[in-house]
Motif scaffolding. Structure first.
Motif, PDB file in Angstrom:
ATOM      1  N   LYS A  16     -21.136 -22.246 -36.486  1.00 29.88           N
ATOM      2  CA  LYS A  16     -19.853 -22.713 -35.931  1.00 29.88           C
ATOM      3  C   LYS A  16     -20.035 -23.019 -34.454  1.00 29.88           C
ATOM      4  O   LYS A  16     -20.770 -22.305 -33.769  1.00 29.88           O
ATOM      5  CB  LYS A  16     -18.784 -21.610 -36.026  1.00 29.88           C
TER       6      LYS A  16
ATOM      7  N   GLN B  57     -17.505 -26.301 -38.133  1.00 30.82           N
ATOM      8  CA  GLN B  57     -18.361 -25.307 -38.778  1.00 30.82           C
ATOM      9  C   GLN B  57     -18.974 -25.835 -40.060  1.00 30.82           C
ATOM     10  O   GLN B  57     -18.379 -26.658 -40.748  1.00 30.82           O
ATOM     11  CB  GLN B  57     -17.614 -24.008 -39.037  1.00 30.82           C
TER      12      GLN B  57
ATOM     13  N   ALA C 257     -19.574 -13.380 -45.005  1.00 29.64           N
ATOM     14  CA  ALA C 257     -18.808 -12.189 -45.395  1.00 29.64           C
ATOM     15  C   ALA C 257     -18.503 -12.326 -46.879  1.00 29.64           C
ATOM     16  O   ALA C 257     -17.844 -13.283 -47.288  1.00 29.64           O
ATOM     17  CB  ALA C 257     -17.515 -12.112 -44.589  1.00 29.64           C
TER      18      ALA C 257
ATOM     19  N   GLU D 199      -8.846 -12.375 -48.057  1.00 27.30           N
ATOM     20  CA  GLU D 199      -8.587 -12.604 -46.638  1.00 27.30           C
ATOM     21  C   GLU D 199      -7.190 -12.086 -46.342  1.00 27.30           C
ATOM     22  O   GLU D 199      -6.218 -12.442 -47.014  1.00 27.30           O
ATOM     23  CB  GLU D 199      -8.693 -14.085 -46.293  1.00 27.30           C
TER      24      GLU D 199
ATOM     25  N   GLU E  32     -11.450 -13.499 -36.872  1.00 22.93           N
ATOM     26  CA  GLU E  32     -11.154 -13.958 -35.520  1.00 22.93           C
ATOM     27  C   GLU E  32      -9.778 -13.504 -35.082  1.00 22.93           C
ATOM     28  O   GLU E  32      -8.959 -13.070 -35.894  1.00 22.93           O
ATOM     29  CB  GLU E  32     -11.318 -15.468 -35.380  1.00 22.93           C
TER      30      GLU E  32
END
Ligand code: AMP
Length: 361
Positions: free
Chosen positions: A151, A162, A189, A194, A272
């Motif tokens: 990224k 990315q 990951a 999520e 993030e």
């Protein structure tokens, strides 16, 4: 002695850098609390500008416009984390506080700084390596191991900037395809879900966290959130601790969005942080006692934080591009609240609005 600046009384003016939908919803919340809003935005016909008391049409680093904003606003915030650091410094130099501050932007604008900060606070992320040229990119990929994600360090959003690196031999080519700019290489990951947590910190250091949201993306863009997410007390507690650690570590004032990967073993990794109100927090408008937009305004204005308890279960759907044309159908559904951003043109993938489908808890 001059009176204390905070809490800002109703009638004060809140400056917002950025005129998109987040600015629009912040401006609406600010108006509800009796504030005026001054928006600084390059586009003369922006979603936020059309609901604000004042709009300054200029680039974020336009010295005259920043001076005018400083003259109007009692405090300034932003709806967009890629505001140039120089704009924040200029406003500070003119005696206007920007919340959250310059340090927060420096951390959030650069994926390497962000992950380094998080790890320093004891918050786990995927393994990562930085690279500034093609040779370093190859080394970084060798260290992290393919497949992995490359990224750009700065200015990526909604899956832009990315690429997956499937084979180590592709590292240099992908580095160049991303523009030859400094990159971060991230281990994949292997998440089961999520999630995200929206949280806030006030000027007095008090914190408030919202229930977790479960998020589904398509092509890197958020499509749908469901909240409160089904989650054990242990998982919720883990997420709340992470959010509070981040807020404290940044001496933060305002609302933050923290994107999380839930791993198979129950650990949460931070993907993030967004130093602003966040798309995965739109459900709070119809699902929580005080929503993320009012909460952010309360925090930057120095008001007490509001309660964050869920009062409904919400499925939030983003209306991307031509999805927005289905507004009459959504408006006819009694359980659906429609939120449209007033954008004139529905380009493919553009966030035009969202709907919150509300169900009892
Ligand atoms: P980002 O722009 O970093 O938020 O990434 C956008 C989306 O890409 C995330 O919501 C994930 O679905 C996916 N993604 C980002 N980083 C990783 C990673 N290290 N491993 C697996 N998936 C990722």
């Amino acid at each position: 002695m001059s009176p204390p600046r905070f809490p800002l009384p109703p009638g004060a003016t809140i400056g917002i850098l950025g005129g998109g939908q987040l600015g629009r919803m912040l401006a609406a919340a600010a108006a509800r609390l009796g504030f005026d809003v001054a928006v600084l935005e390059r586009d003369a016909d922006s979603p936020a500008g059309r609901v604000a008391a004042h709009t300054l049409v200029a680039a974020y680093d336009d010295a005259e416009a920043l001076k005018a904003l400083a003259g109007l606003a009692d405090v300034v915030t932003f709806e967009f984390e890629n505001v140039p650091a120089a704009a924040v410094e200029a406003l500070s130099g003119l005696g206007v506080e920007v919340a959250p501050g310059a340090r927060v932007l420096a951390v959030a604008q650069d994926r390497v700084h962000e992950k380094t900060f998080l790890n320093g606070e004891g918050v786990a992320t995927v393994a990562f390596a930085a690279a500034a040229d093609a040779a370093q990119a190859a080394e970084a990929v060798a260290r992290i191991g393919a497949p992995c994600l490359m990224k750009t360090r700065r200015e990526g959003y909604d899956g832009k900037g990315q690429r997956w690196v499937e084979h180590a031999a592709d590292a240099g080519r992908i580095f160049e395809a991303l523009g030859g700019k400094p990159v971060i290489v991230e281990a994949p990951a292997d998440f089961v879900r999520e999630l995200s947590i929206i949280a806030a910190r006030g000027r007095d250091g008090s914190t408030a966290v919202y229930p977790l949201a479960e998020n589904h993306h398509e092509n890197g863009v958020l499509r749908r959130s469901m909240a409160p997410a089904r989650a054990s007390a242990a998982l919720t507690d883990q997420a709340e601790r992470i959010a509070v650690k981040i807020l404290g570590g940044l001496d933060y004032v305002g609302v933050i969005g923290v994107e999380l990967f839930e791993m198979k073993d129950g650990r949460l990794l931070v993907n993030e942080i967004a130093p602003r109100v966040h798309n995965t927090g739109h459900w709070t408008q119809d699902g929580c006692e005080v929503d993320q937009f009012e909460q952010h305004i309360r925090a930057v204005a120095g008001w007490p934080l509001g309660p964050t308890r869920a009062i409904a279960r919400v499925e939030m759907l983003n209306l991307l591009g031509e999805d927005v044309e289905a507004w009459p159908r959504f408006a006819a559904e009694p359980e659906t609240r429609v939120h449209l951003y007033g954008k004139r043109q529905a380009k493919p993938g553009r966030k035009m609005g969202h709907v919150n489908r509300v169900k009892p808890l």
